[in-house]
Design an enzyme around this catalytic site. Structure first.
Site, PDB file in Angstrom:
ATOM      1  N   HIS A  13      34.386  59.646  39.580  1.00 53.59           N
ATOM      2  CA  HIS A  13      33.431  60.520  38.620  1.00 53.59           C
ATOM      3  C   HIS A  13      33.388  59.934  37.265  1.00 53.59           C
ATOM      4  O   HIS A  13      33.452  60.766  36.331  1.00 53.59           O
ATOM      5  CB  HIS A  13      33.539  62.085  38.681  1.00 53.59           C
ATOM      6  CG  HIS A  13      32.390  62.885  38.319  1.00 53.59           C
ATOM      7  ND1 HIS A  13      31.988  62.855  37.015  1.00 53.59           N
ATOM      8  CD2 HIS A  13      31.505  63.525  39.036  1.00 53.59           C
ATOM      9  CE1 HIS A  13      30.816  63.780  37.036  1.00 53.59           C
ATOM     10  NE2 HIS A  13      30.665  64.181  38.079  1.00 53.59           N
ATOM     11  N   HIS A  73      33.278  69.554  43.857  1.00 53.07           N
ATOM     12  CA  HIS A  73      34.440  68.499  43.425  1.00 53.07           C
ATOM     13  C   HIS A  73      35.859  69.076  43.866  1.00 53.07           C
ATOM     14  O   HIS A  73      36.713  68.778  42.902  1.00 53.07           O
ATOM     15  CB  HIS A  73      34.301  68.011  41.905  1.00 53.07           C
ATOM     16  CG  HIS A  73      33.096  67.446  41.734  1.00 53.07           C
ATOM     17  ND1 HIS A  73      32.314  66.722  42.483  1.00 53.07           N
ATOM     18  CD2 HIS A  73      32.295  67.205  40.444  1.00 53.07           C
ATOM     19  CE1 HIS A  73      31.292  66.121  41.920  1.00 53.07           C
ATOM     20  NE2 HIS A  73      31.133  66.612  40.660  1.00 53.07           N
ATOM     21  N   GLU A  83      28.013  58.013  41.900  1.00 52.72           N
ATOM     22  CA  GLU A  83      29.082  58.437  42.764  1.00 52.72           C
ATOM     23  C   GLU A  83      28.875  57.855  44.192  1.00 52.72           C
ATOM     24  O   GLU A  83      28.241  58.609  44.684  1.00 52.72           O
ATOM     25  CB  GLU A  83      29.458  60.105  42.510  1.00 52.72           C
ATOM     26  CG  GLU A  83      29.488  60.374  41.270  1.00 52.72           C
ATOM     27  CD  GLU A  83      29.323  61.934  41.171  1.00 52.72           C
ATOM     28  OE1 GLU A  83      30.124  62.671  41.835  1.00 52.72           O
ATOM     29  OE2 GLU A  83      28.241  62.442  40.595  1.00 52.72           O
TER      30      GLU A  83
HETATM   31  C1  BGC Z   1      27.300  66.938  39.863  1.00 48.11           C
HETATM   32  C2  BGC Z   1      26.765  67.641  38.704  1.00 48.11           C
HETATM   33  C3  BGC Z   1      27.900  68.206  38.125  1.00 48.11           C
HETATM   34  C4  BGC Z   1      28.697  67.006  37.570  1.00 48.11           C
HETATM   35  C5  BGC Z   1      29.757  67.737  36.871  1.00 48.11           C
HETATM   36  C6  BGC Z   1      28.116  65.709  39.396  1.00 48.11           C
HETATM   37  O1  BGC Z   1      28.535  65.181  40.404  1.00 48.11           O
HETATM   38  O2  BGC Z   1      26.228  66.295  40.610  1.00 48.11           O
HETATM   39  O3  BGC Z   1      25.797  68.601  39.212  1.00 48.11           O
HETATM   40  O4  BGC Z   1      27.461  69.031  36.946  1.00 48.11           O
HETATM   41  O5  BGC Z   1      29.020  66.481  38.555  1.00 48.11           O
HETATM   42  O6  BGC Z   1      30.188  66.830  36.054  1.00 48.11           O
END
Ligand code: BGC
Length: 366
Positions: A192, A121, A328
């Site tokens: 998210h 991210h 997402e």
């Molecule tokens: C991921 C997870 C991660 C989370 C964080 C998701 O998009 O796939 O693995 O723990 O984001 O909040």
């Protein structure tokens, strides 16, 4: 005399510029909420820190409002690490880049690693952790922008990003992401939010239909490590609607790696062309139905497997294990290292655009 005028003029200009700079930096450094909505009971609150959705209220089957995203009470809480992935825009690259390394135009770039060996991210200080310039352009629209400097978290190019959130009269939230760059770079922006269409509790009895006949299996670090695979005959088959809990604990190596669902689904081509939704999710208790429409090729589905019930959320609720569903719309994980995946390269002179739409209705049959 003339010199005196010039001196006074320069002094005045200097003071004005300083005043403006300090007012914009002080206002930019404070988290605040902006709320937009329609007359049919839908309202969405956006925070300038992380360009995030902090609340999304829609009517449930008994007419009572339901807040369908998990979140916190105050803007200040969103600047704390506990809130990092509650509702933000994730970027520059949503999802994982293996070992935080990729090559582009003959150069290798090393990113900030924040997830074991990987970059997740956008890295340690991603788009979820920065202040955006935010303004409400009308009662149903918020526009946010951010300029990410060249080299931020290891990514090349100065990237100018704009995000528009707009509530429709028909209880939908349209999100559009635009970006331009001055050097070739990679980019994968998404939202998210943790959805819980009942408003609270675990989400295992939510029903999900996903318009995806394939997914990208991962290794133990959750990096896709082989070819795209069919969902047929696996717990990943949501092509016929089922509750999320139906197969989540099945004996399956992929589910073991994710401790549940934490995988990218390959959406049907009909999703990208806009003729079909990517998914439909139904809250068993509230009757709230959300369908997501998108022009992106993939959908990461993470079922809140790492929630431990230790974080206090809005109104005293907790981050109940598997009580928040991240859905997402995005490009595939590790795309910069996978020439066989749709490209995430953005070149100067081109404009990145991603459109996703979250549409709400009520299923009264529950
Ligand atoms: C991921 C997870 C991660 C989370 C964080 C998701 O998009 O796939 O693995 O723990 O984001 O909040």
């Amino acid at each position: 005399m003339k010199q005196l005028y010039i001196f006074v003029f320069l002094l005045a200009v200097g003071t004005a510029v300083r005043a403006q700079a300090s007012s914009s930096s002080s206002s930019a450094q404070k988290p605040y909420f902006l709320t937009i909505g329609n007359k049919r009971g839908m309202s969405v609150t956006i925070c300038n820190f992380g360009a995030r959705i902090t609340s999304l209220v829609v009517p449930g089957k008994d007419g009572r409002p339901v807040d369908v995203v998990l979140g916190f009470n105050t803007p200040e809480e969103y600047t704390q690490p506990k809130a990092k992935y509650y509702g933000p825009v994730v970027g520059r690259f949503g999802n994982r880049i293996a070992k935080g390394i990729f090559s582009l135009g003959g150069r290798t770039y090393t990113l900030s690693r924040n997830n074991g060996p990987n970059s997740l991210h956008g890295g340690r200080k991603g788009f979820s952790d920065v202040y955006w310039q935010a303004r409400k352009t009308d009662s149903r629209t918020v526009e946010l922008s951010y300029v990410s400097p060249d080299g931020e978290e290891g990514y090349p190019g100065t990237l100018r990003v704009t995000i528009v959130y707009k509530v429709g009269h028909d209880n939908r939230l349209d999100v559009v992401y635009y970006a331009t760059t001055d050097q070739a770079t990679v980019l994968n922006l998404t939202n998210h939010s943790y959805f819980n269409l009942n408003g609270s509790g675990d989400a295992m009895a939510h029903k999900l239909w996903m318009n995806a006949a394939a997914y990208t299996p991962v290794n133990k670090d959750l990096i896709p490590d082989g070819p795209i695979a069919t969902v047929t005959g696996t717990p990943f088959d949501f092509t016929a609607e089922k509750t999320i809990g139906t197969d989540i604990d099945a004996e399956n190596e992929q589910l073991r790696y994710g401790q549940g669902y934490d995988h990218n689904f390959v959406l049907s081509k009909k999703v990208m062309t806009g003729s079909q939704p990517a998914l439909r999710l139904t809250g068993d208790k509230s009757g709230v139905v959300m369908s997501i429409w998108t022009d992106q090729p993939g959908m990461q589905f993470y079922s809140g497997n790492f929630f431990q019930g230790r974080t206090e959320l809005r109104s005293g609720a907790r981050d109940v294990y598997r009580g928040g569903l991240a859905l997402e719309p995005q490009h595939f994980p590790d795309a910069p290292n996978r020439p066989d995946f749709p490209t995430t390269v953005l070149n100067p002179g081109k404009r990145y655009a991603h459109r996703s739409s979250y549409r709400f209705s009520i299923d009264k049959s529950h």
